[in-house]
Structures are given as C-alpha cells and as structure tokens.
Design an enzyme around this catalytic site. Structure first.
Site, PDB file in Angstrom:
ATOM      1  N   TYR A 186     -10.426 -15.801  -0.419  1.00  0.00           N
ATOM      2  CA  TYR A 186      -9.136 -15.989   0.272  1.00  0.00           C
ATOM      3  C   TYR A 186      -8.732 -17.470   0.251  1.00  0.00           C
ATOM      4  CZ  TYR A 186     -10.236 -11.394   2.419  1.00  0.00           C
ATOM      5  OH  TYR A 186     -10.577 -10.080   2.665  1.00  0.00           O
ATOM      6  N   HIS A 236     -18.330  -9.492  -2.137  1.00  0.00           N
ATOM      7  CA  HIS A 236     -16.946  -9.038  -1.978  1.00  0.00           C
ATOM      8  C   HIS A 236     -16.596  -7.854  -2.889  1.00  0.00           C
ATOM      9  CE1 HIS A 236     -12.761 -10.847  -0.852  1.00  0.00           C
ATOM     10  NE2 HIS A 236     -12.723  -9.536  -0.829  1.00  0.00           N
TER      11      HIS A 236
HETATM   12  N1  LIG Z   1     -13.078  -6.478   1.437  1.00  0.00           N
HETATM   13  C1  LIG Z   1     -11.934  -6.340   0.820  1.00  0.00           C
HETATM   14  O1  LIG Z   1     -11.896  -6.162  -0.414  1.00  0.00           O
HETATM   15  C2  LIG Z   1     -10.660  -6.401   1.592  1.00  0.00           C
HETATM   16  C3  LIG Z   1      -9.466  -5.979   0.996  1.00  0.00           C
HETATM   17  C4  LIG Z   1      -8.304  -6.032   1.764  1.00  0.00           C
HETATM   18  C5  LIG Z   1      -8.336  -6.489   3.082  1.00  0.00           C
HETATM   19  N2  LIG Z   1      -9.535  -6.906   3.628  1.00  0.00           N
HETATM   20  C6  LIG Z   1      -9.601  -7.364   5.043  1.00  0.00           C
HETATM   21  O2  LIG Z   1      -8.885  -6.485   5.879  1.00  0.00           O
HETATM   22  C7  LIG Z   1      -7.928  -7.219   6.647  1.00  0.00           C
HETATM   23  C8  LIG Z   1      -6.756  -6.340   6.990  1.00  0.00           C
HETATM   24  O3  LIG Z   1      -5.965  -6.011   5.862  1.00  0.00           O
HETATM   25  P1  LIG Z   1      -4.370  -6.061   5.928  1.00  0.00           P
HETATM   26  O4  LIG Z   1      -3.949  -7.158   6.816  1.00  0.00           O
HETATM   27  O5  LIG Z   1      -3.826  -6.145   4.591  1.00  0.00           O
HETATM   28  O6  LIG Z   1      -4.012  -4.632   6.497  1.00  0.00           O
HETATM   29  P2  LIG Z   1      -3.683  -4.040   7.929  1.00  0.00           P
HETATM   30  O7  LIG Z   1      -4.286  -4.786   9.063  1.00  0.00           O
HETATM   31  O8  LIG Z   1      -3.980  -2.607   7.726  1.00  0.00           O
HETATM   32  O9  LIG Z   1      -2.099  -4.186   7.990  1.00  0.00           O
HETATM   33  C9  LIG Z   1      -1.437  -5.360   8.305  1.00  0.00           C
HETATM   34  C10 LIG Z   1       0.043  -5.034   8.355  1.00  0.00           C
HETATM   35  O10 LIG Z   1       0.313  -4.182   9.467  1.00  0.00           O
HETATM   36  C11 LIG Z   1       1.261  -4.775  10.346  1.00  0.00           C
HETATM   37  N3  LIG Z   1       0.788  -4.540  11.730  1.00  0.00           N
HETATM   38  C12 LIG Z   1      -0.230  -5.152  12.378  1.00  0.00           C
HETATM   39  N4  LIG Z   1      -0.420  -4.620  13.605  1.00  0.00           N
HETATM   40  C13 LIG Z   1       0.510  -3.635  13.741  1.00  0.00           C
HETATM   41  C14 LIG Z   1       0.821  -2.725  14.777  1.00  0.00           C
HETATM   42  N5  LIG Z   1       0.115  -2.715  15.915  1.00  0.00           N
HETATM   43  N6  LIG Z   1       1.819  -1.873  14.585  1.00  0.00           N
HETATM   44  C15 LIG Z   1       2.542  -1.879  13.432  1.00  0.00           C
HETATM   45  N7  LIG Z   1       2.297  -2.720  12.398  1.00  0.00           N
HETATM   46  C16 LIG Z   1       1.288  -3.579  12.550  1.00  0.00           C
HETATM   47  C17 LIG Z   1       1.273  -6.239   9.995  1.00  0.00           C
HETATM   48  O11 LIG Z   1       2.567  -6.782  10.171  1.00  0.00           O
HETATM   49  P3  LIG Z   1       2.848  -7.968  11.252  1.00  0.00           P
HETATM   50  O12 LIG Z   1       2.069  -9.151  10.766  1.00  0.00           O
HETATM   51  O13 LIG Z   1       4.318  -8.152  11.168  1.00  0.00           O
HETATM   52  O14 LIG Z   1       2.371  -7.457  12.577  1.00  0.00           O
HETATM   53  C18 LIG Z   1       0.913  -6.230   8.505  1.00  0.00           C
HETATM   54  O15 LIG Z   1       2.084  -6.007   7.716  1.00  0.00           O
HETATM   55  C19 LIG Z   1      -7.634  -8.437   5.782  1.00  0.00           C
HETATM   56  O16 LIG Z   1      -7.077  -9.506   6.460  1.00  0.00           O
HETATM   57  C20 LIG Z   1      -9.011  -8.749   5.236  1.00  0.00           C
HETATM   58  O17 LIG Z   1      -9.741  -9.505   6.189  1.00  0.00           O
HETATM   59  C21 LIG Z   1     -10.673  -6.864   2.898  1.00  0.00           C
END
Ligand SMILES: NC(=O)c1ccc[n+]([C@@H]2O[C@H](COP(=O)([O-])OP(=O)(O)OC[C@H]3O[C@@H](n4cnc5c(N)ncnc54)[C@H](OP(=O)(O)O)[C@@H]3O)[C@@H](O)[C@H]2O)c1
Length: 282
Positions: free
Chosen positions: A49, A107
C-alpha cells in the site's frame, strides 16, 4: 473493542481499520489518527500500500501506548524468497517505526512463497512478529503450501462479506484453527449489498445502518473485519456494533445471501501475472 484470540494466544481486535488505496505523506496519517481517535485499535496496512510510514507516524503521535494498538502489515511479492523476505520484514519494521509488528502476512500466493514464509517464521520466533499469517489463500493453494509450513498461520485474509462467504474455505480454515479476516467486508461499497432488502430491514429493526448490520454479522460469524471509510460518521459507526445481537434466525437470513462467488480469484493466472508485475521499490 471486542477481541478474538488467535491460535497462538494473541488477542486481535475484532474490527480493524484498513488503509488500502489511501495515499502516504498525509492522507494515511490523517485517516489513521482519525480512526484511532474514533476508537479503532487495529490498523491494517501493507508494504504494497506504500503507506506504512504514515501509519507508523500516527501510531507514535496519538499518545496511546503502543501495546494497545494492533498493527498488521504484509510482505509484497517483490520481496518474496527467503533472503529478500528478511530484508522486506526489516523494511516494514523501519517504515512503521516499531520494533515489532503484531501480525504480518504474505500478501499474495505467488513466487517463492515458502522461502518468504520461512523468513516470517524466523522473525516470529525472534519476536519481531507477534503473529504471522496468509492472505488470498484458496483451498487449492492451502493444499499446495501447507506441508512446507512449520508454524501454522494465525489468519487467512480473504474477500468475505454476505455475498462472498467462502464456505468451503472456512471449513478447511476452521479445521486448522486459522481465523478468517474479511477484506471487502462491505463489498468495497457495493450498492447491491448495502441496499439488500434483508440487510436494510434488519438495519431498520435495530436502528443501525446497513454497513453496521453486515459488520455485526461478520463479527458473530467469528471473522475479523477490516472496513474502510473516510467519512467520519461511518468510520465511527463501523465500530459501534457491539450493543446489539442478531438472532440465530437473522444470522441465517444473511447466510442465505451467499452467491458463492467473489470479485477476485487468486487462482486466475491473469491475476498472478498482473500482481507479480507490480513493483513497490527499485
Ligand atoms: N489482503 C488483500 O489482498 C486485500 C485486498 C483488498 C482490501 N484489503 C483490506 O481490506 C480493507 C477494506 O477494503 P475496502 O475499503 O476496499 O472495502 P470495504 O470496507 O468493504 O468498503 C469500503 C467502501 O464502503 C463505504 N462504506 C464504509 N462504511 C460504510 C457504511 N457503514 N455504510 C455504507 N458504506 C460504507 C466506503 O465509503 P466512505 O469512505 O464514503 O464511507 C468505501 O467506499 C482495505 O483497506 C485493506 O486493508 C486487503
């Protein structure tokens, strides 16, 4: 913040703040500070990241005892192989400005995976990493790698939410006492998921938003979640999920939403080629 116990006895906060796609040199620093102020005690970053240093600065500046904050980071593919991984771990420690990392993951499941895992095992034995784990590991990939591992991974961080429940993988991980961590817990903001009728009606019943219902369901499934929000209200709301409980029937109604599919297939050779090509340093 409620915690789960990992297979080596380490306690991990059940909800963490993910900083994927937040730029370094300011934005990740501000987001991590805001998350810690909102009550998060678990931050999920990665070498890939390229924002570990902002996380480290925020953890230093917040004025909370380091022991109370759980930091996860991950080794990127470019640093796989035993010798490279040893350097990669040191680079993460340095970027985070800490002498130990609470949880460190491989990862992605490509390249010299087991060489890198051996370096993680050594750093774990030395106390530089309190727990080590894997990410994006499917049942097939688990079967490919498991015999080359001496330390059982503490977690497997995979795509997981009501539409993507990884049922077969969960069973295999449960048999090995490896806890699942959910990336894309809110489907990366998927409107069909957040607007799903079953979830919206539960939100109305409990006076919560749909995201909170999903995160509560994930918690009751025994899975760690890593929601991301840059909106202060949603950021705080996403950890305000411990004052209500879904009934068995309600849990089952969400379990019925599984599509058996996700957005990312780690076994797709095109993903391997694309991710192996991503360089994070010279
Ligand atoms: N290991 C891996 O390969 C891998 C891959 C992908 C992700 N990750 C990890 O997983 C984490 C989460 O992934 P992500 O951020 O893409 O997905 P997420 O948490 O599923 O979704 C985030 C999205 O949802 C919205 N959101 C957040 N809270 C909400 C709520 N209560 N109600 C409605 N919408 C809401 C956010 O918008 P707003 O900001 O406008 O609230 C944002 O657009 C990453 O930061 C990373 O640490 C790991």
């Amino acid at each position: 913040m409620q915690t789960f116990t990992l297979n080596n006895g380490v306690q991990i906060p059940a909800v963490g703040f993910g900083v994927f796609l937040i730029p370094n040199d300011g934005p990740t620093y501000e987001a991590t500070l805001a998350a810690l102020k909102a009550g998060y005690r678990h931050i999920d970053t990665a070498a890939g990241y390229m924002n570990e240093s902002d996380v480290g600065k925020a953890v230093k500046d917040i004025g909370i005892d380091r022991k109370e904050i759980f930091i996860t980071s991950k080794l990127w593919l470019q640093d796989y192989g035993y010798e490279n991984a040893k350097k990669g771990i040191e680079n993460s420690l340095k970027a985070l400005g800490t002498d130990y990392i609470d949880l460190y993951l491989l990862h992605q499941p490509y390249g010299d995976y087991l060489g890198a895992w051996k370096a993680l095992e050594e750093a774990y034995q030395e106390g530089k990493l309190r727990a080590i784990g894997i990410s994006n590991i499917t049942v097939n990939l688990w079967n490919k790698f498991k015999d080359g591992m001496s330390v059982m991974p503490a977690v497997n961080q995979v795509e997981f939410n009501p539409f993507t429940q990884q049922k077969a993988l969960r069973q295999v991980m449960d048999e090995n006492n490896i806890r699942l961590e959910a990336w894309y817990p809110l489907g990366h903001g998927n409107k069909d998921l957040l607007g799903n009728e079953t979830i919206v009606s539960l939100a109305e019943r409990y006076n919560k938003n749909p995201g909170q219902i999903i995160l509560r369901w994930i918690y009751q499934e025994g899975v760690i979640s890593l929601p991301k929000s840059t909106n202060p209200g949603r950021m705080a709301g996403n950890i305000d999920i411990f004052d209500f409980e879904l009934t068995d029937e309600e849990m089952a109604s969400i379990r019925a939403l599984d599509t058996g599919k996700g957005t990312h297939n780690p076994e797709d050779p095109a993903n391997e080629t694309r991710l192996m090509g991503l360089k994070i340093h010279d």
